[in-house]
Structures are given as C-alpha cells and as structure tokens.
Design an enzyme around this catalytic site. Structure first.
Site, PDB file in Angstrom:
ATOM      1  N   HIS A  86     -15.593  13.406   5.763  1.00 17.34           N
ATOM      2  CA  HIS A  86     -15.512  13.071   6.832  1.00 17.34           C
ATOM      3  C   HIS A  86     -15.820  11.412   7.059  1.00 17.34           C
ATOM      4  CE1 HIS A  86     -16.213  12.232  11.245  1.00 17.34           C
ATOM      5  NE2 HIS A  86     -15.383  13.199  11.573  1.00 17.34           N
TER       6      HIS A  86
ATOM      7  N   ASP B 239      -9.859   3.206  -2.599  1.00 13.97           N
ATOM      8  CA  ASP B 239      -9.803   2.572  -1.224  1.00 13.97           C
ATOM      9  C   ASP B 239     -10.923   2.191  -0.631  1.00 13.97           C
ATOM     10  OD1 ASP B 239      -6.903   2.491   0.056  1.00 13.97           O
ATOM     11  OD2 ASP B 239      -6.897   4.225  -1.160  1.00 13.97           O
TER      12      ASP B 239
ATOM     13  N   ASP C  64     -29.373   6.803   3.005  1.00 14.91           N
ATOM     14  CA  ASP C  64     -29.078   8.170   3.397  1.00 14.91           C
ATOM     15  C   ASP C  64     -30.298   8.529   4.262  1.00 14.91           C
ATOM     16  OD1 ASP C  64     -28.927  11.029   3.431  1.00 14.91           O
ATOM     17  OD2 ASP C  64     -28.983  11.238   1.391  1.00 14.91           O
TER      18      ASP C  64
ATOM     19  N   ASP D 248     -13.378   5.168  28.041  1.00 12.76           N
ATOM     20  CA  ASP D 248     -13.301   3.794  28.289  1.00 12.76           C
ATOM     21  C   ASP D 248     -11.999   3.324  27.728  1.00 12.76           C
ATOM     22  OD1 ASP D 248     -16.066   3.024  29.315  1.00 12.76           O
ATOM     23  OD2 ASP D 248     -16.851   3.632  27.271  1.00 12.76           O
TER      24      ASP D 248
ATOM     25  N   ALA E  26     -21.370   9.351  23.023  1.00 13.58           N
ATOM     26  CA  ALA E  26     -20.133   8.470  23.896  1.00 13.58           C
ATOM     27  C   ALA E  26     -20.387   8.241  25.064  1.00 13.58           C
ATOM     28  CB  ALA E  26     -18.945   9.526  23.428  1.00 13.58           C
TER      29      ALA E  26
ATOM     30  N   ASP F  10     -22.178   8.748   9.725  1.00 18.89           N
ATOM     31  CA  ASP F  10     -21.401   9.838   9.301  1.00 18.89           C
ATOM     32  C   ASP F  10     -21.962  10.536   8.105  1.00 18.89           C
ATOM     33  OD1 ASP F  10     -19.004  11.240   9.214  1.00 18.89           O
ATOM     34  OD2 ASP F  10     -18.149   9.820  10.570  1.00 18.89           O
TER      35      ASP F  10
ATOM     36  N   ASP G 294       0.950  -1.149  -0.186  1.00 18.15           N
ATOM     37  CA  ASP G 294      -0.129  -0.024  -0.143  1.00 18.15           C
ATOM     38  C   ASP G 294       0.851   1.071   0.131  1.00 18.15           C
ATOM     39  OD1 ASP G 294      -2.865  -0.932   0.313  1.00 18.15           O
ATOM     40  OD2 ASP G 294      -1.817  -2.035   1.781  1.00 18.15           O
TER      41      ASP G 294
ATOM     42  N   SER H 152     -12.672  11.737  16.386  1.00 22.36           N
ATOM     43  CA  SER H 152     -13.336  11.058  15.163  1.00 22.36           C
ATOM     44  C   SER H 152     -12.209  10.097  14.585  1.00 22.36           C
ATOM     45  CB  SER H 152     -13.772  12.323  14.059  1.00 22.36           C
ATOM     46  OG  SER H 152     -14.969  12.533  14.163  1.00 22.36           O
TER      47      SER H 152
END
Length: 875
Positions: A401, A358, A368, A540, A512, A349, A313, A584
C-alpha cells in the site's frame, strides 16, 4: 490499541461476462453448493454471498472436472466472447493434471471465442505459466480468423503476453492455440486507444518483414554466435563481438522449422499455407528461439517498415486519473522542485519498496516506527529502514500500500517505463507505521512527529522536515495522541492530508476529521463520488480514487488508480503495477498537487492553502454548486492550484492563452447517450472556431455560454450504429491550437452473464492457516451462495477462488480469487454466533506487473480438498 488500516478498497476487473449453453460435466453445474464432507461438528453456521466482479467470464472447458463444461475447440462450438471484457481460461498442448483432471489424458489445444470487434481494438492473451527458461515452457499463440476462417491477424511470440490490434471492424473468431506446455490464461479485449498498445503487440507472420533475417542484440561481452548464425547457410554482418544489434541473415532456418506450428493452426482452419508464408513462419520460430537464449538482449524481424514511437512512461496512458485533474497543464509550470530543491512529502504508511524502479532516487531518508516485533515483520522494533515488509504473513496477500501511495505522489517520470507520479521532482519521506494488522495510534503519532522534525521515539530527526504529510490510513475512533501530533506539526507549518475513509457512510474517519486536516473523498472516472467513499461535513476536497467495478473507458482494465507495487511469486518478489481503489488512492493526488503548489511558490503557507481551498481556486466544482458533503469544495484541479499558488507570490505564468477542457475523452459505455463538454480559457482570450467529429452518429449541440466558458452537449445516436464497440475523435479547433478527444461507445446487446467458473470457499484460522471448512458452488445470477456448518467459535479468514488447471490450489495466476472483506487486505472476523451476512467480491486480480515481468510468476494459492467436497459425486 486503536488499529489504523490503509484506506484501500477492492480491485477486481470490471469486464463483460458469459453463460454458455451445452452439456454439463459435474454436479455443481446447476449452481448448487457442495459442503465439506467429514465428521459431524457442533458449532455455528456461517453463510453469505460472493458477487462476481462485473464483466468477467470463464472458459467453458477448463481442467477442473467439477466445473461446468462445454467444448469450445472449433468454430462450430465457439463460445460467445465479451467486448470489452476479460476471460479466465485454460489450455494445454499436452495432457496435464492429476488423475481425474478433465484433460489428464488428452490435450486442450484450442479455445475459440466468437466476438464482434471494432477497428483499433486490442486483443491480448496473458499466459499464467509463462517462464521461458523452464523445461516444457508454455507457449500460447493468438489468432484472429474471419467468419470464412481466413487468418486475418496473429500474435505468436514466446512472451508472457501475445497481443494484436484489430485492423477492420467485423465478426471474428478469436482463437487461442497451445503450442507447448499447459497454462491458465487471461484473455483481454479492450478499446485499444492508447498508443502504448502498439508497443505490446506480438510477432506476426502477417507483418511486413524480410524472411530469413533477424535483428539480434546480445548482452555485453556476448558473441554473435548461435545455432542459426553458425549455420553454413548464414552470415553475421559485421562479424564482431558486440552488444550492439547485428543482422543475422540465413537462406534457410531448417534447424528451427515451425512446420508443426503451421500444422497446428491448419488443424483449426483446415486451410493451407503458401511457401512464402512458411518462410515467414520459420523466421518467427527462429526469432523465438533466439529470444529464449539468455545471452540475447532482444531479437526481432528485419521489418521493412516499423513504427518505433513509444510513450515516455510506458503505463502513463492507463493513468486516466491525471488528465482528470489537469496535471499535464500543471507540469508545464512545475514538477515539484524549486531552484533544484525538491518539495518533501512524508508518507506515513506501510513503508516503501525503495528499490522499485519507479521509486529509485525518489525518496529522502525515512524511518520505521512499527514498534512491536510481533507485527513489524522485520524481527525488531523501530529502526532506520522504512522498507515495506508486506502486510500479510500469507504469501501473495500483502498490499504494498505504501509503495502504491508513494508512487502516486512522486514516481519517477519521463524514464520510458512504469508509471508517472503527480509531482515527479518532489521527494517522498517514507515513514513506516503500518505492519501486520494495520498500525497503532502511537506509532503513527511518532511518524507524524518525525516528519515535522519534532521530538520522537527514534531520537533522530530528518535533515529537512517534510512540507506535506500524507495519511492514507484511518480509524473510526479519535485518538488523542494522533490529534496532538497533528496539531503539533500544523503549528510547525506542515500541511496534513488524509483519506476520508471507505465505509460509504457519513461517519467521521480519523485523522481525516481532525481540525485543519485536508480530508479527501474519492471520485470515479465518471466524475461521481466513488460508492465506497465516505462523505459528510468533514470532507474538504475530492480526487480520483477509482472504481474497480467499472471499465468505462473500455481499455481492458478496471477503472482503479494505477501505481507501483510488488508481486510475490514462489517466494520471490517482482516489480508490478496494480489498479487499486480507495480514498487511500485519492489522498496522494492532493498531496502531490500541494507539492506542485509549494514548488511554484516556496513561501506558500498552510493558511494560504486553506484560503485558496475555501475560495474554490484549487478545484472544479462537482455536485451542487459550492461546497457539498460528497466532494467538499470540488475535485482537485492541479493547473488552477499551481496558478493560484503562483499568484500569491507575485509570480505569474507567461500570458500564453490556453484552452482548458473539462474532459480528456468521452466514454459513453453501454447506456449513456449524452455528455457535456465544457471549454474554458486560461492565460488570455481563446476563440473556439469549431467543435466537430467526422462520425455521423455523434452530435454536438450549439454552444451555450456559462460562467465564462462554453458548454456543448455531445450525444450519440445508438440507432445509427451496428453492434459492437465504436470509436471516433471529437476535434476542437481554437486560436490556442487543436484539441482531440477520444470517443468510445459500446452498442453490444448480447448480455453475457458474469461467471468466474466453479468457485471454492475456504475458511481458515488466523493462526496457523488451518482450513476448518470448505464449500464449492457454481454461479447463479452473477453470484455465489456459500454456507459453512458447524464452525467452532473463533477468529477466521475467508478466501474463495477457482482452480482452472486442477492443480489443487485456488487463486493461482490467471484464476479467479476473492477474500473477505477485500482480497488485498484480509481481515479476521469473530464467530461467536451464526452469521448470514458475509459478502465480498470474487473476480480477476488486475495487475500489470504480470504482463511486464520477464520472469516466471506462477502462484500456488490456497489448497482445496476436492476429494472431500465431491466424494462419490463426480459423474
């Protein structure tokens, strides 16, 4: 409506910088600001500070007539260069720019930097205006001269990037020469330890090849005919139409004579070139001409010796964050599938670019869930297409993102290009819930429910539910609809991972902080909590999230997490790879490792994962012993996690002794003198026979036994080193084999002040992008003070950047850029009273997509009215 945003932080380059002596040209050289001229307005004052990204300097003779000026054309006026570091500059082979430009009536042919370089370092220049098919295409060559002005190395391809690897430690002039066109550029000087550097070097007349020969491969159905091959002095060996490579041999290539290039470089050095060197230069010019032919797949010299070894890669050597969590060892056991069945990770996301190289074949059908057409960017409500539409209506500002996060989880690997994913045989279920201005709690909840195969507004269900859900998003307010959705999917057996937040505080972030959700904080290359990462009782576990204010490994790029994105250029999209930072980026590391665990043990339950996490069997302890509020149970260890998952099913890895190192490299940087190496064994007893280095300045203390392992204090004697960047290897010999760890130390003492050049600040409305105020300033103590007066009440965006080519637009390719609060995700702020606390970073955007692309990628940026700013003030 609760707005949830991607938990992503700023991603500017972290490199050395310089302030230059000499005369100044322009009123802003002192650092004083210049505000918008025009009619008086009533309103509020908005001011603040833009800090320069660490380690960035600006070329001292750009085309901007209002920027600081000091010529750097010759050896006599060479500008001090950073090492390691980045320079944003400008060059032109011809006069360029509108009336008033510094080089409107003359060329800026050379830029010269004086730098101390170590053997093995990489020097590369990236042309911002490169487009091989455009008329008057840009061509900048890279030369390395010694202090006697003898040419030692050169890179002279017509590619986006010219690069070379330093052969001998010493003082050098790094010279950039413009042969054609005009362009901004980015000059990078890096440690160059990756084997990938060998594949990105440019053509050089100093290489060992046969003058007059060219190895050429044509596109399918192409014919081995071109201006050189049809010359009466040339012959095509094989004489056939083919897409395979052929050898083109010519006694003379006068049609492509590069004597102008010889004259060009001789103008700088004043030294002649031999006839033999001329023949090699002509050959390179011929090959460059062939490369510009659209029917040619590639053309190269006929090397007498050429190393074809490349990593699998292409960009994996930049993914420092994978060895950090022992991924290579885990991959020896599993890559995310069991019995041909991939583990499924749902990524809620911004969606995914499904056609990104990739991500091809790396996804299962998603959905969506962005329900409001005003924010969806695709013209409708929910639909079955989860393609990322971009998160900004302003070209060039979308974060991509979701693609970055998804590629971290499961990018295609072992395909010779791009990046690697944590679990490459797993599959991503892309669920789009974030659009313009983030996403709503309702839409996110619907996506979460879909992932687990529960009732949702789409009235459809996945063929197979997700095993893991990754939520690299969050908000400060607890949402009941999300809490209910999370509880429902947990009851269905799905594991939920979420980013802890980027506020640098102990304030809870949701989802979270919801019960049962694995909350992930971010660590840096230096194994510290990232400065932006949230902490507290809800953390955590931790994972690499990066810190783009650093370049600890001196590879010429910021220490962010590298993954796949897109680049917008002239209304077109191009494949790119970007270093981002944030929790993120940390969360998908954990989600990917969980996928490896599920592949190693398909019966693994969420309860068992929780037990393994709480017992420390998935992590390496960081910070205080045991759980703490910064790292939770510690940083994720992929190898330990997979072994722990296997052990619960009764499956065991064959008892093969392995040597486990706490480090994959030693980066001492400029100030660190001592680091600790911990060695442990796995799969059986391992005997360590020696830990040593050939470098006399690197000292390894006697081993100390600690908790079943061996610890060595490794220290560097800086007093024994000359100034510059030094590299060596620390070797560990053991009964399980030999381990080699790269060592880098930077003893540069020249302090080069960070300077991004003349910066222009634009304040514009969130609707219509109307610029309501502008301001300009030069650097003072590595920062820029700005102030807008008379700003009417309302909502605004703030962007700042340089305009080195003086085209009237800031933030173009190769120029400095920044935005509030971060450029990748501009946020509006309300002006209802005066503000003096606006702060953000301005610097270089670190994108590998630019250097990998073979299409034009110049970006226009934002228009600035310099005539209004500097009316009557230019000398």
């Amino acid at each position: 409506m609760n707005n949830f945003r991607p938990l992503l932080a700023v991603f500017f380059s972290s490199l050395m910088a310089v302030s230059c002596g000499g005369g100044s040209d322009g009123p802003a050289a002192t650092g004083a600001g210049v505000g918008q001229a025009g009619a008086e307005r009533t309103g509020f004052s908005v001011s603040g500070l833009a800090t320069v990204g660490s380690g960035l300097i600006s070329d001292s003779d750009t085309n901007d007539p209002y920027a600081y000026f000091s010529a750097n054309d010759t050896a006599a006026d060479a500008q001090p260069g950073p090492n390691p570091g980045i320079v944003l500059g400008y060059l032109s082979a011809v006069p360029y720019g509108p009336t008033g430009s510094r080089f409107a009536n003359q060329a800026d042919t050379f830029d010269t930097y004086k730098v101390s370089l170590a053997a093995g370092q990489r020097v590369a220049v990236q042309m911002a205006g490169w487009d091989p098919g455009a008329p008057g295409a840009v061509n900048i060559n890279l030369f390395l001269f010694d202090m006697d002005k003898e040419l030692r190395q050169v890179s002279e391809s017509i590619e986006a990037v010219d690069a070379l690897v330093v052969q001998t430690t010493g003082e050098y002039y790094v010279v950039l020469g413009a042969l054609a066109g005009a362009s901004n550029y980015t000059l990078r000087i890096s440690s160059g330890e990756s084997a990938a550097f060998a594949t990105t070097r440019g053509l050089s007349r100093l290489d060992d090849f046969i003058p007059g020969d060219a190895v050429v491969a044509y596109a399918p159905q192409g014919t081995a005919r071109n201006a050189m091959a049809s010359s009466p002095n040339s012959s095509v060996l094989g004489g056939r139409d083919t897409s395979a490579a052929v050898l083109v041999r010519s006694a003379a290539a006068s049609a492509f004579s590069a004597r102008s290039a010889v004259k060009h470089v001789d103008e700088w050095s004043g030294l002649p070139r031999s006839a033999a060197m001329q023949a090699k230069i002509d050959t390179i010019a011929t090959i460059n001409a062939l490369r510009a032919d659209a029917t040619v797949r590639y053309a190269e010299p006929n090397y007498r010796a050429y190393d074809l070894a490349i990593p699998n890669d292409e960009l994996y050597p930049y993914q420092w964050h994978y060895p950090k969590i022992k991924l290579p060892q885990a991959w020896d056991i599993t890559e995310g599938a069991s019995g041909g069945e991939p583990v499924i990770v749902a990524v809620v996301d911004t969606g995914v670019i499904l056609q990104h190289p990739d991500m091809l074949g790396q996804t299962v059908p998603g959905f969506d869930f962005v329900s409001d057409p005003a924010y969806s960017r695709d013209g409708d409500g929910i639909d079955s297409d989860p393609t990322d539409q971009g998160t900004s209506a302003t070209p060039g500002l979308s974060s991509w993102h979701g693609t970055h996060v998804s590629a971290t989880v499961a990018a295609r690997s072992n395909d010779g290009s791009g990046v690697a994913g944590v679990a490459p045989l797993a599959r991503v279920m892309p669920l789009r819930a974030l659009g313009l201005e983030g996403g709503s709690s309702y839409d996110i909840a619907q996506a979460i429910r879909f992932a687990a195969g529960l009732a949702n507004d789409s009235t459809t269900f996945p063929a197979k539910r997700a095993d893991i859900i990754n939520l690299s998003l969050g908000g400060a307010t607890r949402s009941a609809v999300i809490a209910e959705a999370v509880l429902a999917v947990q009851n269905a057996g799905v594991v939920v991972v979420a980013a802890a937040g980027n506020d640098g505080s102990n304030a809870p972030m949701y989802p979270a902080s919801l019960p049962g959700v694995i909350s992930v904080s971010a660590t840096t290359l230096g194994d510290e909590r990232a400065p932006y990462s949230n902490y507290g009782v809800n953390i955590d576990i931790s994972a690499p999230g990066g810190n783009t204010a650093e370049d600890l490994n001196a590879d010429g790029h910021v220490d962010g997490v590298l993954s796949a994105v897109l680049k917008e250029s002239g209304g077109e999209y191009q494949v790119a790879y970007k270093f981002l930072q944030g929790t993120s980026m940390a969360a998908p590391h954990v989600a990917g490792v969980l996928a490896l665990m599920k592949a190693a043990n398909p019966t693994l339950t969420a309860g068992q994962i929780n037990t393994l996490l709480l017992s420390g069997e998935m992590t390496d302890d960081l910070g205080p012993v045991g759980r703490d509020d910064h790292f939770g149970q510690g940083v994720i260890n992929a190898y330990k996690s997979v072994l722990a998952a296997q052990s619960l099913s009764g499956i065991t890895t064959p008892d093969v002794p392995r040597l486990i190192s706490s480090r994959d490299r030693f980066d001492f940087g400029k100030i660190t003198d001592q680091l600790t190496l911990r060695l442990e064994s796995s799969g059986g007893e391992v005997t360590v026979s020696a830990v040593a280095s050939a470098a006399s300045w690197l000292h390894i203390a006697t081993a100390v036994s600690s908790n079943g392992g061996l610890e060595f204090v490794v220290s560097v004697d800086r007093g024994a080193l000359s100034e510059g960047v030094h590299r060596t290897t620390l070797t560990v010999d053991s009964s399980a084999g030999q381990l080699q760890l790269a060592v880098t130390v930077d003893t540069t003492t020249i302090v080069l002040e960070s300077d991004a050049g003349q910066i222009y600040f634009l304040l514009f409305t969130t609707a219509g992008d109307e610029v309501v105020a502008q301001f300009s300033a030069a650097v003072e103590q590595e920062a820029y003070s700005f102030n807008f007066d008379g700003v009417p009440a309302g909502s605004y965006y703030l962007v700042a950047g340089s305009d080195q080519d003086n085209d009237g637009y800031i933030c173009g390719a190769g120029e400095a850029c920044g935005g509030w609060p971060v450029l990748s995700q501009l946020d509006e702020f309300e002006i209802v009273a005066g503000r003096s606390d606006v702060a953000f970073l301005v610097g270089h955007q670190s994108s590998l997509g630019e250097s990998l692309s073979r299409t034009g990628w110049a970006s226009r940026g934002y228009a600035v009215d310099k005539a209004a700013l500097f009316a009557g003030k230019l000398r």
